[in-house]
Structures are given as C-alpha cells and as structure tokens.
Design a protein around this motif. Structure first.
Motif, PDB file in Angstrom:
ATOM      1  N   ARG A   1      -7.194   1.926   8.577  1.00  0.00           N
ATOM      2  CA  ARG A   1      -7.761   0.913   7.691  1.00  0.00           C
ATOM      3  C   ARG A   1      -6.642   0.114   7.006  1.00  0.00           C
ATOM      4  NH1 ARG A   1      -8.109   0.812   2.367  1.00  0.00           N
ATOM      5  NH2 ARG A   1      -7.774   3.050   2.115  1.00  0.00           N
TER       6      ARG A   1
ATOM      7  N   THR B   1      -1.867   7.570   0.849  1.00  0.00           N
ATOM      8  CA  THR B   1      -1.963   8.898   0.232  1.00  0.00           C
ATOM      9  C   THR B   1      -2.737   9.876   1.103  1.00  0.00           C
ATOM     10  OG1 THR B   1      -3.939   8.192  -0.959  1.00  0.00           O
ATOM     11  CG2 THR B   1      -1.829   7.968  -2.109  1.00  0.00           C
TER      12      THR B   1
ATOM     13  N   TRP C   1       0.850  -1.199   0.000  1.00  0.00           N
ATOM     14  CA  TRP C   1       0.000   0.000   0.000  1.00  0.00           C
ATOM     15  C   TRP C   1       0.885   1.248   0.000  1.00  0.00           C
ATOM     16  CZ3 TRP C   1      -0.926  -4.371   2.724  1.00  0.00           C
ATOM     17  CH2 TRP C   1      -2.213  -4.915   2.727  1.00  0.00           C
ATOM     18  N   LEU C   2       0.538   2.231  -0.805  1.00  0.00           N
ATOM     19  CA  LEU C   2       1.107   3.561  -0.676  1.00  0.00           C
ATOM     20  C   LEU C   2       0.027   4.407  -0.005  1.00  0.00           C
ATOM     21  CD1 LEU C   2       3.270   5.754  -1.331  1.00  0.00           C
ATOM     22  CD2 LEU C   2       2.077   6.118  -3.492  1.00  0.00           C
TER      23      LEU C   2
END
Lengths: 575, 177
Positions: free
Chosen positions: A138, A131, A128-129
């Motif tokens: 989450r 942002t 996951w990046l």
C-alpha cells in the motif's frame, strides 16, 4: 503468498514497473538488497549516496518516469537529503527508499540511526515510516502515486530492518485511497474563457513558460497555442526545450542571465500568460518593478503557486496540458467571435531588440579559449536530440543561453536549489534512461570536483556519458560577483587549473580523457569524444577565467536594468 | 496574548496518524507563519483528529497558509472560522499569591468569573476558568495585582456559531497538488 517485508518491497517496485534503481547498500537496508538479486530491476551501484539521488533525478528528467534510489540508514539517508531537496524545488518525481534501524530500537540512538522521516519532511512531498510489513504494498503504491501525480516531487519510504524481515501476506492494492490528496487536473471552464478573452485584448502578450510544461507533457499543446495565437514564448531555465529554440516565436530564456529580448518582452508586456512557471526571484528580479503593466493569467497544478508571489488576474488550477488544450478551444471560439488586436508592432519591436542585443562574445584566434566557443562548438557537433546536463554556475548559464534546445527533455539541470555537482550523476542517470541518445555533461571545474567519483560508477557500469569541463580554475560565478559587486576583492574562489590533473584523474576512473587549451583543438577533440561509445569521456577545456556571464540583472534590481557585456553594449559602442 | 490580536481560526481535519502534528507545525515554521495557539483533539471519528489553529494574520496571507496546509497529504479539510462567526473557548489554570487577607477578595473575583478554586495552599491558590479568550484576558488582568505565580492556557478550540441565517463558515479548499 507469504513474503518478507523486504521481498514485498522489491515486488512492489516491480509492480510499479521500476526498471532501474540507483543505490548503495548498508546495514539497515541489507534485507532489501537480498531479494534484489532475483529481481528484474537493474541496480546501479553508486560511489556516494548523493550520486544515487542525482542519478535518479537525471533519469526522471530524461524519461518522465519516477527515479528510484535506495540507500541505508543514518549517514546514507542524510547524504540523499540534497537530491531530495533539489527534486523538491524542481518538482522531479523521485522515490527514495532508506533503511532504518529496527523499529524496536528507534529512539535509542542506535548505530546509524537518524530521524530520516523528520529530517526529510520539509524536502519531500510526503514520506512514510513503515511500521508493519503488511503495509508495504500500500505504501509503495501511495508513494509512486504521490510522486508522479499533481505537482510531481520526491517522496521517501523509511524501512526499519525488523519490518524488512517480518512476514506478510502479499496483496497488491487495486486502488490508492488518500482522502487528503486529490490534485485538480481540469481547469475551471469560466476561468479558461476569461483567459481567452484577456488574450484577445492583448497587444503585447508573452507566453511565460516554466518547467510545468515539461512535467505535464504539454510541449505539443503549447506549440499549438503559440502558433494559434502568434504570441511569443519565453522559456525559463527549467523549461528550456519545452518550446523549440529554432521556432520563430521563441525568445529564449528570461531572468537574471536571460537574453535582453526575453527579459524586456516580459517587462513591457501587457499580458503574461504564465504556464507552469512560478515567478521565481531569478526570473522577476526586484518584484515590485516586475512587468508593471502586465495582466497575469497563471496556470499551475499547485494552487499554492497562484498568488504566492504575484496576484494573477485569472488564476487557473489544473494540469498544463489539459488546461492548454481547453485554452486552444476557447481561443478558437474567441477568435471566431471578434478580430484580435494586431500584435505585429509588438513582434517588430521584439525582432528589433533581438537584432540589436544578441548574445555576444569574441573568440580571438590565438587568444585564450572562450567558454562560449566551447559550448557553441559542442552544440554544433552533436546530434540535435543530445541530452545536456549541467552543474550550477557560469557554465550552466552559458549552456542555457547558447544551446539550441529543439526537443523537450534534452536539458537536465538543477534550477531551484542550484546544486553544484549535479551534472555528472544527473548525466549518468539520463544516459541510463535514454541509452540510445548522446548525453553530454557541461560542467565547471568546481562542480566536477564535488561528484566526479560517480565516473567510476559510469565506467564500471559501462554508461558512456561525456563530460566537458569548462575549467577556468575558479569558482567562476562567485568570482564574477566578487569582481562586479565586491570591488574585485577575491575571497576563496581560486581553484587552480591543474590541481587536480583532470586528465589523469579521469583516466584513473576508467574514462577516456583529453585536455584542450586552444580554439583549434576544440572541434577535433569533441569529434574524438563523440566516437567513444563504450566508456565515459572527459574533456578538460582550459578556458578564460576573465569571461563573465552577460546579460545580467544584479540581485535586488529591477528587470529594467539589464547589464550588457560592456565590450559589446551597443550604446557604449556609440550606436 | 493580551490585547486584540488580528487572527484567523482554522479548523483543520487531519488523518489521525503519528507525525501529523510535526508536519503541520514544521510547515508553519518553514513558511514563516506564526501560530498564536494550537489545540489538537480526537474527533467523533477515530480515523481523524481536529486541529484548531489560531494564525497570526499579520505574518502571512491566510490564503497562502491554507493552500500550503492543503498540500500536506494527511490534511483532509480546512475550515476557516471568522472570529465573529465562531464560538471560541479556552481553559486557563492560574496560581495566584493568596495570603489569608487576600483570599476572600480572590474568591469573590473567581465567583464573578464563574471560575473554580481548584487548589488552596498556605499562601497561594490555583484557579480554573473557562470561557472566551477575552474573559480569560480580563481575569488575568484582575488577578495581576495579587501576584501571578504561574499561568497556563490551553489554546482555543472553536466551532461555528449556529446562525439563524445560513452559516458563513467557508470550506477553503479540499484539494491539493
């Protein structure tokens, strides 16, 4: 409650019951290291980010809980790629957090910027990046869920610096909502029935057990199944300890350096019950010659493993523990219905092979020190539940062959990727996870030089691991292949026995250190090492470089062609 | 893409998030699966996109392809469309040499194929044609003698044929590990 993205990240890790993390700070991850000061999470400061990853793996191996590592962007992120890939190959649950340059400057070749998500995509189960700081809880929740469920594996969260500093409203998600991720746990009832029926027809069955048993916490269930059926068990490199070596049904390790009986039992089997194993090329040898007469029952939580290498007659997707428990019931029902074939002749055959082809070596009293003698002596002078970590090469194979693994989660090694340098940091991680247990790393001299600096970490953090270096002054396994398959043309494998001076080096890193050259010094020195409990210990065992790992199946040949130690081959000796 | 290619069509429903295309194409590359064509488009639900992937059946068993795809977290559902049971359509733009005397022949050809002349230049013209991939192949062959300057195809999109009997589209698997 208003928090920064960084505070939310640390709080989320606490929510996930993280007790310890391994890491090293730097520019882009600075904001996350700040709230760590107030956190209940213990942080182990490593000396190289690769060490953080392997420690997290060792921790996960020993405890079954996900290992957590945190490093900064750029070079730090690339330094954890090796542990990520290692964990991916061996299905180790790992959550790695990397710092990233501010989201606003991503794509501008900023200082210490690299495309971490892109680089790690092929070596993580998912990444996951982040942002938006609002997404942090989450994503952390999802990350731990993905890492630890289904087929476990490493995940990575890439955290840009400006997102770490951004304010968010704290809220912990009650549920994980990933519509594309629903691992199957329960095996198909009809398939389980079919499996039990096949088991009830087999005359030469073998339970072929892999690392999935350990991941599924299925060791007890496996034992019940083995004892109920009376079927023999082979434990792959990743499954050493999943079934006790001192159990009469245990045949030990199959594969390239497995023992003759385990290899040949699989080869001549009429039914292989593959449980959490994946038909790795190091187990099967030349594939089209592998276990030609065997029907296959294959149980795995990863549907892609079924039929990837060898087409199963009965494929079962599911969690090993759940499936084996169902299988036990189905076997009971099947046994109640009809008499099962007598497998005594098969068991007699296996016993005969075991007697005829034991693992052998010879320690001459005043001859050079044999690595096998060191391992046997270490095994016999440490508690039964000692955790053993190894690097990759000859020392790893000898340890896997000779140690008596009677408990699950006592063997920590790099199987799929074969990562040299794994032992020292992995042992440290295991000791952090299981401080009450004795932890020994059996390492090679080549491996030791790759990650030894983590002993500084161990000294500083008072993590009393013990390291036995089997120092034969060579990259031993490569040397063995050059001797056997390259006409003794040795190319770039000599390392020197005393450059570096391992004792001085270890002492400089805060360890107690010993050097052993002769067989009679082995046991007393191990005893001395066992008494040290406040700092790491290193023993530099100078071993015979001529010693090779046998049995062996040469790459690309069939498992029918087991090469035995020529000095001990019963046929060569005229039996 | 001339000649019959042994292929499978996968209609893959994915989460509409950045990086998903890269996850899918990266998986194909590292597992050695060949992509014949790939088209990505939004769906009626903005949370999802649909990828229509034509896979070279020689390069890998379809089962491994779909199982590995299913392991990607953003992949929601995979439907295999058997070529005979699917409506496949593709769009082609082709610029062909068209000197004054060839122009009428090319125009005639275009009208047979229900193609559209989209641009006319001094000595070339650009034609758009849509339809089944085989139709595009045929059009390409017939334009070849005039001299093709440039050609682009979109890659095919596909939907299951609306059969009178129960459709044979098959959900391959919607689970992953």
């Amino acid at each position: 409650m208003k928090l920064t993205g960084a505070q939310a990240l640390i709080k989320s890790l606490e929510q996930e019951q993280v007790e310890v993390m391994f890491g090293l700070p730097g520019g882009a991850i600075l904001p996350v290291y700040d709230p760590l000061i107030e956190s209940s999470i213990r942080h182990v400061l490593v000396r190289h980010e690769q060490g953080a990853g392997h420690m997290a793996e060792g921790y996960a191996h020993a405890t079954g809980r996900p290992g957590v590592a945190m490093v900064t962007s750029g070079p730090a992120a690339t330094n954890v790629v090796t542990p990520l890939c290692d964990a991916y190959m061996d299905s180790i649950p790992l959550v790695v957090i990397t710092g990233q340059v501010p989201y606003a400057v991503i794509g501008t070749d900023a200082f210490q910027e690299c495309d971490t998500v892109g680089i790690t995509m092929p070596v993580t189960k998912h990444n996951w990046l982040v942002t938006d700081a609002q997404d942090v809880p989450r994503i952390v929740r999802e990350a731990f869920h993905v890492a630890t469920t289904g087929r476990p594996g490493p995940v990575l969260i890439d955290m840009p610096k400006d997102v770490s500093n951004q304010m968010m409203d704290w809220e912990w998600p009650e549920q994980v909502d990933l519509p594309g991720y629903k691992p199957t746990l329960k095996g198909h009832a009809k398939q389980i029935k079919d499996a039990a029926r096949l088991m009830g027809e087999a005359r030469q069955p073998v339970l072929y057990v892999g690392g999935g048993i350990l991941k599924a916490r299925a060791a007890e269930a496996l034992r019940e199944l083995a004892e109920l059926t009376g079927f023999p068990v082979v434990t792959t490199l990743m499954a050493r300890g999943a079934f006790p070596d001192d159990h009469p049904l245990c045949l030990g390790m199959p594969g390239m350096h497995g023992n003759f009986t385990a290899i040949t039992a699989m080869q001549q089997s009429d039914l292989l019950i593959a449980l959490g194993s994946r038909f790795d090329d190091r187990v099967t040898g030349k594939l089209d010659g592998f276990a030609p007469d065997a029907k296959i029952i294959h149980v795995d939580i990863d549907p892609a493993e079924l039929g990837k290498v060898r087409r199963p007659d009965v494929p079962i997707v599911g969690d090993c523990r759940v499936v084996i428990e169902e299988l036990v019931k189905a076997v009971r029902a099947e046994k109640a219905k009809k008499a099962w074939p007598d497998i005594d002749p098969w068991m007699r055959q296996l016993r005969e092979w075991q007697e005829r082809y034991p693992l052998v070596y010879e320690q001459i009293e005043d001859g050079p020190l044999k690595p096998q003698y060191v391992i046997d002596t270490l095994r016999d002078n440490t508690p039964d539940d000692t955790i053993v970590a190894s690097g990759v090469g000859q020392h790893q194979m000898w340890t896997a062959q000779r140690w008596k693994f009677n408990h699950p989660y006592t063997w920590v090694n790099s199987g799929g990727l074969g990562t040299m340098g794994f032992a020292v940091p992995a042992a440290i991680g295991a000791k952090v996870g299981k401080p009450e247990r004795m932890v020994w790393a059996v390492d090679g001299d080549g491996c030791f030089q790759m990650t030894a600096q983590e002993l500084v970490t161990a000294s500083a953090e008072r993590i009393p691991v013990k390291v036995a270096i089997l120092n034969n002054a060579y990259l031993g396994m490569v040397r063995q292949w050059q001797e056997m398959f390259y006409e003794e043309r040795y190319s770039e494998v000599y390392l020197s026995p005393d450059l570096p001076d391992y004792v001085k080096w270890a002492e400089a890193m805060g360890c107690v250190a010993f050097r052993v050259d002769t067989p009679e010094d082995v046991e007393p020195t191990i005893q001395k090492a066992n008494e040290v409990d406040d700092r790491p210990v290193v023993i530099d065992f100078h071993t015979d470089f001529r010693e090779k790992v046998y049995p062996m199946i040469a790459a690309g040949t069939s498992n029918d062609q087991v090469i035995l130690d020529p000095a001990h081959d019963p046929y060569a000796a005229g039996h | 893409m001339n000649g019959p290619v042994q292929h499978h069509i996968l209609s893959v429903l994915v989460e509409n998030k950045f990086g998903v295309l890269s996850r899918v194409s990266g998986l194909f590359a590292r597992r050695g699966f060949n992509i014949v064509s790939l088209a990505v488009s939004p769906t009626e639900d903005e949370r999802f996109s649909r990828m229509t992937i034509v896979v070279d059946a020689e390069s890998a068993p379809l089962e491994q392809v779909t199982k590995q795809l299913n392991k990607l977290v953003p992949v929601i559902k995979i439907v295999e469309l058997a070529p005979a049971e699917a409506v496949e359509r593709e769009l082609m733009l082709v610029t062909v040499k068209a000197t004054a005397d060839a122009r009428s022949q090319i125009t005639e050809l275009a009208s047979i194929f229900e193609a559209k002349i989209d641009d006319v230049g001094y000595e070339s013209m650009t034609i758009m044609v849509a339809g089944a991939p085989t139709k595009l192949d045929a059009m390409t062959d017939l334009l070849q003698p005039f001299g093709i300057v440039e050609l682009q195809r979109t890659g095919r999109i596909a939907l299951p044929k609306l059969a009178r009997r129960p459709a044979r589209l098959r959900a391959v698997r919607t689970r992953s590990a």
